[in-house]
Design an enzyme around this catalytic site. Structure first.
Site, PDB file in Angstrom:
ATOM      1  N   LYS A   1      16.897  10.288  -0.035  1.00  0.00           N
ATOM      2  CA  LYS A   1      15.853  11.265  -0.665  1.00  0.00           C
ATOM      3  C   LYS A   1      15.614  12.539   0.422  1.00  0.00           C
ATOM      4  O   LYS A   1      15.690  13.549  -0.022  1.00  0.00           O
ATOM      5  CB  LYS A   1      14.500  10.508  -0.469  1.00  0.00           C
ATOM      6  CG  LYS A   1      14.623  10.080  -1.986  1.00  0.00           C
ATOM      7  CD  LYS A   1      13.095   9.255  -2.179  1.00  0.00           C
ATOM      8  CE  LYS A   1      12.974   7.735  -1.299  1.00  0.00           C
ATOM      9  NZ  LYS A   1      11.895   7.100  -1.347  1.00  0.00           N
TER      10      LYS A   1
ATOM     11  N   GLU B   1       8.721   4.556  -2.013  1.00  0.00           N
ATOM     12  CA  GLU B   1       7.829   5.479  -1.402  1.00  0.00           C
ATOM     13  C   GLU B   1       7.788   6.907  -2.268  1.00  0.00           C
ATOM     14  O   GLU B   1       8.808   7.552  -2.339  1.00  0.00           O
ATOM     15  CB  GLU B   1       8.335   5.827   0.198  1.00  0.00           C
ATOM     16  CG  GLU B   1       7.318   6.623   1.098  1.00  0.00           C
ATOM     17  CD  GLU B   1       7.888   6.577   2.485  1.00  0.00           C
ATOM     18  OE1 GLU B   1       8.978   6.089   2.696  1.00  0.00           O
ATOM     19  OE2 GLU B   1       7.232   7.598   3.160  1.00  0.00           O
TER      20      GLU B   1
ATOM     21  N   ARG C   1      22.574  -1.899   0.369  1.00  0.00           N
ATOM     22  CA  ARG C   1      22.461  -0.827  -0.313  1.00  0.00           C
ATOM     23  C   ARG C   1      23.628  -0.304  -0.963  1.00  0.00           C
ATOM     24  O   ARG C   1      24.743  -0.625  -0.619  1.00  0.00           O
ATOM     25  CB  ARG C   1      21.795   0.236   0.447  1.00  0.00           C
ATOM     26  CG  ARG C   1      22.640   0.801   1.839  1.00  0.00           C
ATOM     27  CD  ARG C   1      21.608   1.603   2.590  1.00  0.00           C
ATOM     28  NE  ARG C   1      21.038   2.860   2.010  1.00  0.00           N
ATOM     29  CZ  ARG C   1      19.864   2.917   2.093  1.00  0.00           C
ATOM     30  NH1 ARG C   1      18.915   1.901   2.441  1.00  0.00           N
ATOM     31  NH2 ARG C   1      19.178   3.975   1.477  1.00  0.00           N
TER      32      ARG C   1
HETATM   33  P1  ATP Z   1      15.987   7.069   1.164  1.00  0.00           P
HETATM   34  O1  ATP Z   1      16.429   6.683   2.440  1.00  0.00           O
HETATM   35  O2  ATP Z   1      16.684   7.529   0.187  1.00  0.00           O
HETATM   36  O3  ATP Z   1      14.534   7.766   0.933  1.00  0.00           O
HETATM   37  P2  ATP Z   1      14.514   4.577   1.119  1.00  0.00           P
HETATM   38  O4  ATP Z   1      15.150   3.265   1.326  1.00  0.00           O
HETATM   39  O5  ATP Z   1      13.690   5.285   1.904  1.00  0.00           O
HETATM   40  O6  ATP Z   1      15.746   5.526   0.506  1.00  0.00           O
HETATM   41  P3  ATP Z   1      12.304   3.615  -0.617  1.00  0.00           P
HETATM   42  O7  ATP Z   1      11.526   4.606  -1.605  1.00  0.00           O
HETATM   43  O8  ATP Z   1      11.566   3.495   0.579  1.00  0.00           O
HETATM   44  O9  ATP Z   1      13.550   4.600  -0.142  1.00  0.00           O
HETATM   45  O10 ATP Z   1      13.104   2.882  -1.603  1.00  0.00           O
HETATM   46  C1  ATP Z   1      12.679   1.698  -2.637  1.00  0.00           C
HETATM   47  C2  ATP Z   1      13.292   0.718  -2.675  1.00  0.00           C
HETATM   48  O11 ATP Z   1      14.839   1.158  -3.133  1.00  0.00           O
HETATM   49  C3  ATP Z   1      13.650  -0.200  -1.424  1.00  0.00           C
HETATM   50  O12 ATP Z   1      13.431  -1.576  -1.680  1.00  0.00           O
HETATM   51  C4  ATP Z   1      15.108   0.201  -1.051  1.00  0.00           C
HETATM   52  O13 ATP Z   1      15.533  -0.783  -0.061  1.00  0.00           O
HETATM   53  C5  ATP Z   1      15.693   0.354  -2.171  1.00  0.00           C
HETATM   54  N1  ATP Z   1      16.933   1.400  -2.108  1.00  0.00           N
HETATM   55  C6  ATP Z   1      16.900   2.534  -1.560  1.00  0.00           C
HETATM   56  N2  ATP Z   1      17.868   3.100  -1.387  1.00  0.00           N
HETATM   57  C7  ATP Z   1      19.039   2.092  -2.020  1.00  0.00           C
HETATM   58  C8  ATP Z   1      20.192   2.238  -1.971  1.00  0.00           C
HETATM   59  N3  ATP Z   1      20.954   3.034  -1.710  1.00  0.00           N
HETATM   60  N4  ATP Z   1      20.653   0.949  -2.705  1.00  0.00           N
HETATM   61  C9  ATP Z   1      20.062  -0.184  -2.888  1.00  0.00           C
HETATM   62  N5  ATP Z   1      18.636   0.044  -3.010  1.00  0.00           N
HETATM   63  C10 ATP Z   1      18.045   0.953  -2.172  1.00  0.00           C
HETATM   64 MG    MG Z   2      11.787   4.988   2.996  1.00  0.00          MG
END
Ligand code: ATP
Ligand code: MG
Length: 554
Positions: A278, A43, A268
């Site tokens: 983020k 995102e 994760r």
């Molecule tokens: P955040 O909570 O940091 O914003 P998010 O999961 O909302 O993380 P996205 O941009 O939606 O962030 O994530 C893109 C991809 O990266 C998704 O497939 C997500 O599952 C993966 N991802 C995010 N954080 C991690 C992590 N700590 N370890 C492994 N994969 C991750």
């Molecule tokens: Mg997200």
């Protein structure tokens, strides 16, 4: 040595994982007519962090392994939090890590299709427009132990639903006034299946579609469609989506998808001494707790890059931590171990004194200097030697002197002899202090017979310290880093108030030629990089990438 063996053994083991086993079964059974197809779907609401690197490496290397493809897809279905600055940074980070996407796509490019599929669900009697408020929907939803209650709008006719949904699209309602919900099962044990909202009204400008839409699809409805439309076969995501998988499958089943992609969840990455969110990282940036998304203390890819991490070291780290179904927290020392391993035979060594203390060698001739030959790398002889000037006045580290030595202190103290790296043995004879009692200078003598390379072995000394020649040394700025987060007495992570220490250091004159982005080992002090943004012809600013000692234990 034992440590190294263990690490290599585990990385071999990891190069195949449970996701690859699933894919191999699918290939055997010819589940899909097309190639193995994955995607990385961030995102664009912030910069990527090292957790995302795990997902990037997994998605791209899995595609590579099976001669498949991997897309970079921006999951931009939420209009308010997204920004093109983030889109650009994400593209840069993925490329920097060494991966090339097959297609670059915005989920918002599918808004038309997603709308059509929603109409199809309505026509099949599988979706309805609901007038309950967000709060009422929450109340009706039930709990883990109690079933939910059906919405009074659940049995609207197809015609009425089509008309209301169209009016939602036209902008005739305010935010929150109506939603489109999937009609599934209010008594499902899985709360995600209790008539989830699949479209909501948001009168907000979208970074890509501008004002074309005022209704936006929800993630759980949009994601399976994005995957299916692109021909994704294996949709890899993190464990918190496990309970959403039935809804993912429901959407594609109701729309009669022929070769539906499958969602596969993995744990994760969590790392000690930092945060992986983020939202939290954005708050640090917005509060000026750090100097931006690429602050070298940040766990963002941009921060790690500026800190001096290499793409190879991050990919190696992601390989070593492996892929599993069990959540755990990885010791940040493993990440540090990976960058040390990568740099140890790549970079040359230099002498830099962070906290200078002057040394005068009283029996060394005045107005004289000589050149010492010092090896550029302990690990790699082929890197050769360099010449470093030596004269009567030098700087050494303040830490390398103690007026009253502790037990087992082998460096400089009154009466003690040490080796100056690549030069002579010196003995400390006299300590000069200012009016406040601070040590300002050491008077020493040297033994000409002990010159490095002369084969001298009549006596040994226990300490070897580094130095720079006061006549030729150049001033550089050095920044050492502590962890971004540390534990308080209650065992909670809090921001480390002392996460950066800056030094006005003295360096070998050679470092005056350092280019932005160039890496070195500073003898005894760690690995450093000339800061990308702050290093130029006039100023040299070095960031500590990592110290020399490993604290990593398996
Ligand atoms: P955040 O909570 O940091 O914003 P998010 O999961 O909302 O993380 P996205 O941009 O939606 O962030 O994530 C893109 C991809 O990266 C998704 O497939 C997500 O599952 C993966 N991802 C995010 N954080 C991690 C992590 N700590 N370890 C492994 N994969 C991750
Ligand atoms: Mg997200």
């Amino acid at each position: 040595m034992a440590e190294k063996e263990k690490v290599e053994a585990s990385s071999e083991y990891i190069s195949s994982n449970f996701i690859h086993n699933i894919i191999e079964k699918d290939l055997e059974n010819q589940t899909y007519s097309g190639p193995v197809y994955t995607r990385f779907p961030p995102e664009p609401n912030g910069y990527l962090h090292i957790g995302h690197a795990k997902s990037i490496c997994l998605n791209f290397t899995t595609a590579q392994k099976y001669n498949g493809k991997c897309n970079l897809r921006f999951d931009d279905t939420n209009p308010v939090k997204e920004d093109t600055e983030y889109v650009e940074s994400i593209k840069e980070d993925v490329k920097w890590l060494g991966f090339q996407w097959d297609r670059l796509i915005f989920a918002s490019d599918y808004f038309d299709k997603m709308y059509e599929y929603a109409v199809e669900l309505i026509k099949k009697g599988k979706a309805f427009v609901c007038d309950l408020s967000a709060e009422e929907i929450r109340q009706y939803r039930g709990t883990l132990t109690e079933p939910g209650k059906e919405s009074p709008y659940r049995y609207r006719t197809v015609e009425e639903n089509l008309e209301l949904f169209e009016k939602m699209r036209q902008g005739l309602y305010k935010d929150g006034e109506k939603v489109l919900r999937a009609k599934i099962d209010m008594s499902s044990p899985n709360i995600n299946m209790r008539d989830p909202v699949i479209y909501r009204i948001a009168h907000a400008e979208h970074h890509n579609t501008r004002n074309k839409w005022c209704i936006y699809p929800m993630y759980d409805y949009a994601h399976p469609l994005e995957d299916a439309i692109e021909g994704i076969t294996h949709s890899i995501c993190t464990l918190e989506f496990e309970d959403h998988r039935p809804l993912y499958d429901w959407v594609l089943k109701e729309l009669e998808w022929k070769e539906p992609p499958q969602q596969i969840e993995f744990a994760r990455l969590n790392l000690t001494n930092t945060v992986m969110s983020k939202r939290y990282l954005k708050a640090l940036v917005d509060n000026n707790d750090v100097e931006g998304w690429d602050d070298p203390r940040m766990p963002t890819i941009a921060g790690l890059r500026r800190r001096g991490y290499t793409p190879e070291s991050i990919r190696d780290f992601c390989e070593r931590i492996g892929v599993s179904k069990a959540n755990s927290t990885v010791d940040i020392a493993l990440l540090e171990h990976c960058i040390r391993e990568d740099l140890k035979d790549k970079v040359e060594s230099r002498m830099v004194v962070l906290n200078p203390l002057k040394v005068v060698i009283t029996n060394y001739p005045e107005n004289f200097s000589e050149e010492m030959e010092i090896e550029n790398s302990k690990e790699d002889e082929t890197k050769g030697n360099r010449k470093v000037s030596f004269s009567r006045e030098l700087y050494v580290e303040r830490d390398d002197f103690m007026e009253i030595p502790e037990k087992k202190y082998f460096r400089l103290f009154p009466g003690n002899e040490v080796r100056l790296k690549g030069a002579y043995f010196i003995t400390c004879n006299e300590v000069i202090k200012d009016a406040d009692g601070n040590v300002t200078e050491l008077r020493c003598t040297y033994d000409p017979a002990t010159r490095s390379g002369s084969g001298f072995n009549a006596r040994k000394v226990k300490g070897t310290i580094h130095w720079v020649d006061a006549r030729t040394a150049v001033k550089v700025k050095v920044r050492n880093y502590g962890y971004l987060m540390i534990e308080n007495e209650k065992g909670e992570y809090v921001l480390n108030p002392n996460s950066m220490e800056t030094f006005e250091a003295y360096a070998e004159p050679e470092l005056n030629n350092a280019k932005a982005g160039e890496r070195f080992q500073f003898f005894r002090n760690g690995y450093y990089i000339a800061d990308e943004k702050l290093t130029n012809d006039k100023n040299k600013v070095f960031n500590q990438i990592v110290g020399l000692k490993s604290s990593w234990k398996k």
